[in-house]
Structures are given as structure tokens and as C-alpha cells.
Design an enzyme around this catalytic site. Structure first.
Site, short mmCIF file in Angstrom:
data_model
loop_
_atom_site.label_atom_id
_atom_site.label_comp_id
_atom_site.label_asym_id
_atom_site.label_seq_id
_atom_site.Cartn_x
_atom_site.Cartn_y
_atom_site.Cartn_z
N ASP A 1 -0.61 -1.60 2.72
CA ASP A 1 -0.42 -2.22 1.41
C ASP A 1 -1.71 -2.96 1.05
O ASP A 1 -2.35 -3.53 1.93
CB ASP A 1 0.72 -3.22 1.45
CG ASP A 1 2.07 -2.59 1.78
OD1 ASP A 1 2.16 -1.37 1.85
OD2 ASP A 1 3.04 -3.34 1.98
N HIS B 1 4.52 -6.14 8.18
CA HIS B 1 5.68 -6.24 7.29
C HIS B 1 6.66 -5.15 7.73
O HIS B 1 6.25 -4.02 8.03
CB HIS B 1 5.27 -6.07 5.82
CG HIS B 1 4.63 -7.30 5.24
ND1 HIS B 1 3.70 -7.26 4.23
CD2 HIS B 1 4.82 -8.61 5.56
CE1 HIS B 1 3.32 -8.51 3.95
NE2 HIS B 1 3.97 -9.34 4.73
N ASP C 1 8.73 -3.13 6.52
CA ASP C 1 8.87 -1.80 5.90
C ASP C 1 7.83 -0.82 6.43
O ASP C 1 7.85 0.36 6.06
CB ASP C 1 8.80 -1.89 4.36
CG ASP C 1 7.59 -2.61 3.83
OD1 ASP C 1 7.16 -3.61 4.44
OD2 ASP C 1 7.05 -2.20 2.78
N HIS D 1 0.37 -2.72 9.30
CA HIS D 1 0.56 -4.17 9.34
C HIS D 1 2.01 -4.48 9.69
O HIS D 1 2.83 -3.56 9.80
CB HIS D 1 0.13 -4.82 8.02
CG HIS D 1 0.98 -4.49 6.83
ND1 HIS D 1 1.20 -3.21 6.38
CD2 HIS D 1 1.67 -5.29 5.97
CE1 HIS D 1 1.96 -3.23 5.29
NE2 HIS D 1 2.27 -4.49 5.03
ZN LIG Z 1 5.01 -2.52 2.33
ZN LIG Z 2 3.13 -5.38 3.22
#
Ligand SMILES: [Zn+2]
Ligand SMILES: [Zn+2]
Length: 309
Positions: free
Chosen positions: A212, A64, A66, A62
């Protein structure tokens, strides 16, 4: 030979001096796949002596940061080192716009052919298939669209009993069929059953990556009885409300999923930067699911995983 997972980064959003955001390498019969590519992933590949150019495909869960802020750096380094073998990149559709913008602004045309495969998020799909592995998506439950990935090692071939093959002078062109289970018929018409020429293959293994996500039992049928599960465990139980609010999991959530899916072993990671020690994560998870291990940078988990201590 076999299946292993090397952790390059096990932290969540904020890196620290020694802890990196999410990235890991899945090695299946010596083919390498990168799963997520947080900032610093290419340095971690070097530190762990994993050759960048051996990576066949990259899977991004995804958008995000990180989970992908290291991607442009990595694919650019592959280019600067003169890679010429193809690279497949899988991820959310918008990732292609991000990469093209970054490459265009630098007037960079990558030295190797690369193919971007946009993923959707509704249901589990087969997205990648080569000689050794199938990869399926695992739709997760997070703040923005997010997929985990299920790696299923393909069924291995039967093993030849070399002496029998030699004694019977079996022609080379027959060997692949025999490895697939065929009997051998000699010139006189005598039949030698496959079971006399081969032994059964080792069993094939599976690995599921789930980060996540908040706790969601919808994934259970997809990850049912995998040999190894990585499930995020950003928080401890005392921050359950925070986990819910940010659509993340606690260590206990991860362990409950592992138990209900009857997996072989569980790795937890994606720790919040607020924690400096993860013993409490391990304790909370082990109360529910005994075969739990902590992801730490530089660790390799062989499948099936047994604690080497
Ligand atoms: Zn993450
Ligand atoms: Zn995330």
C-alpha cells in the site's frame, strides 16, 4: 512460458462475500511466487487451481492484516500436506516473531525447511535471485513500514537452430556456451559464428507491485518502464483527503505514477469495501493513463498485457 500475475484478492482491509484482501501469484517461466497473503489466500489458490506446494517464495509487503492474515494458515496447510521442499519468506522483521509465536503455541514444527528473510525499508535492494528472476524491494510511503516488489525476469538464453546443431554434430557439452552466445569451432578449426547457430531470445519482462502507498514519485526511478505495474487505488478522487489521511492512493494517483514511469500497462486494485462497482476507478485512471485495467479476483494478466476483449 513467460510472466503472468493472477489476482487472488483485490480488496483493501475488509473482505466481503466475494472479494478478498490482497494476495497475488506471480508466475515466471513456471516458477511461482506469492505476493502478500491476505485472509483466504489459500482458498483462493485452490479455487484458481494453483498448487500450494509449487510456491517457491512468499513476499509480504507490510504488517497490516489485509496483507498477511492468511500466511499462518497457508504455511500450516503446506505442512499438513507433507511439503518437503524449502520455502523462503520475505517480510518485515517482526513477522518472524508473529509466525514463531503462532507455531510454538500449536507445538507445530513445519515439515519443510523454511527461511525467513527480514527486510528493511530505506532503499531499493536486491533480495532474491534464482535461475529465472531477480526481486528488488520498492520502498513505499504508507502508515507503517512497507515495501513493494519489483520482479525482473532474467535475460533469456539464445535459441538454438536445431538443424544447424545437428548438421554440424556439435557436442552436447558445447550447447550451454552456444546458448550463452559463443561461436563454435570444429575439429578443423573452422569457426561458425553464433549468429549462424542461434536466434535472439525473446525479450525479458518486468512487473512492479506497489501496495500500500500514498502518491510518492520517489518510486519512479525504480519502476521506470516496467512492462506491468500494479498500483493500489483504494479511493476515488472525491475521497482524496481520506486517501492522504490513511496514506493510500486514488485511481488517478495510480495512473499518474504509471504515466510518469512510462510503464506498459497498469492494474489497479486494493479497493475500499465502500465501493460495489469499479467503473469509476477505471474511468478516472484512464483519463490519465489509457492502458489501465481493473484487478478482480481470479483474473490472470499475461505480460505484456493486452486487453483480450
Ligand atoms: Zn492494505
Ligand atoms: Zn496497509
Amino acid at each position: 512460458m513467460g510472466l503472468s500475475v493472477t489476482i487472488l484478492g483485490a480488496n483493501s482491509a475488509i473482505p466481503t462475500a466475494t472479494r478478498y484482501p490482497t494476495a497475488q501469484v506471480v508466475d515466471i517461466n513456471q516458477s511461482r511466487y506469492l505476493v502478500d497473503c491476505g485472509e483466504g489466500a489459500q482458498m483462493q489458490l485452490r479455487r484458481n487451481k494453483i498448487k500450494l506446494q509449487r510456491i517457491k517464495a512468499i513476499f509480504i509487503s507490510h504488517l497490516h492484516g489485509d496483507h498477511y492474515f492468511g500466511l499462518i494458515g497457508l504455511i500450516n496447510t503446506m505442512h499438513m500436506l507433507g511439503r518437503n521442499i524449502p520455502l523462503d519468506i520475505f517480510g518485515p522483521p517482526e513477522l518472524l516473531d508473529v509466525l514463531n509465536l503462532q507455531l510454538d503455541l500449536a507445538d507445530t514444527k513445519l515439515s519443510y525447511p523454511w527461511t525467513f528473510h527480514p527486510l528493511d525499508f530505506g532503499e531499493s535492494k536486491l533480495i532474491y535471485d534464482d535461475d529465472g528472476v531477480e526481486v528488488h524491494t520498492i520502498p513505499l510511503d504508507h502508515g507503517i513500514p512497507c515495501n513493494g516488489f519489483l520482479f525482473k525476469e532474467k535475460k533469456r538464453k539464445r535459441k538454438l537452430i536445431r538443424e544447424r546443431i545437428g548438421e554440424l554434430n556439435i557436442p552436447l557439452e558445447q550447447i550451454p556456451k552456444i546458448k550463452d552466445g559463443a561461436d563454435f569451432v570444429d575439429e578443423k578449426g573452422e569457426v561458425y559464428p553464433n549468429s549462424a547457430l542461434t536466434t535472439p531470445p525473446k525479450r525479458s519482462y518486468s512487473y512492479a507491485y506497489c501496495s500500500d502507498t500514498q502518491y510518492n514519485e520517489r518510486i519512479l526511478p525504480i519502476i521506470d518502464r516496467v512492462d506491468l505495474l500494479y498500483h493500489e487505488a483504494t479511493f476515488l478522487e472525491d475521497r482524496k483527503e481520506r486517501a492522504k489521511h490513511t496514506k493510500h492512493s486514488t485511481a488517478k494517483d495510480a495512473a499518474t505514477i504509471a504515466k510518469k514511469a512510462q510503464v506498459g500497462s497498469l492494474i489497479i486494485g486494493h479497493y475500499s469495501a465502500r465501493y460495489f462497482d469499479f467503473q469509476d476507478h477505471l474511468d478516472e485512471a484512464k483519463e490519465v493513463f489509457e492502458h489501465t485495467y481493473l484487478a478482480r479476483e481470479g483474473m490472470t494478466f499475461d505480460v505484456p498485457y493486452k486487453n483480450k476483449k
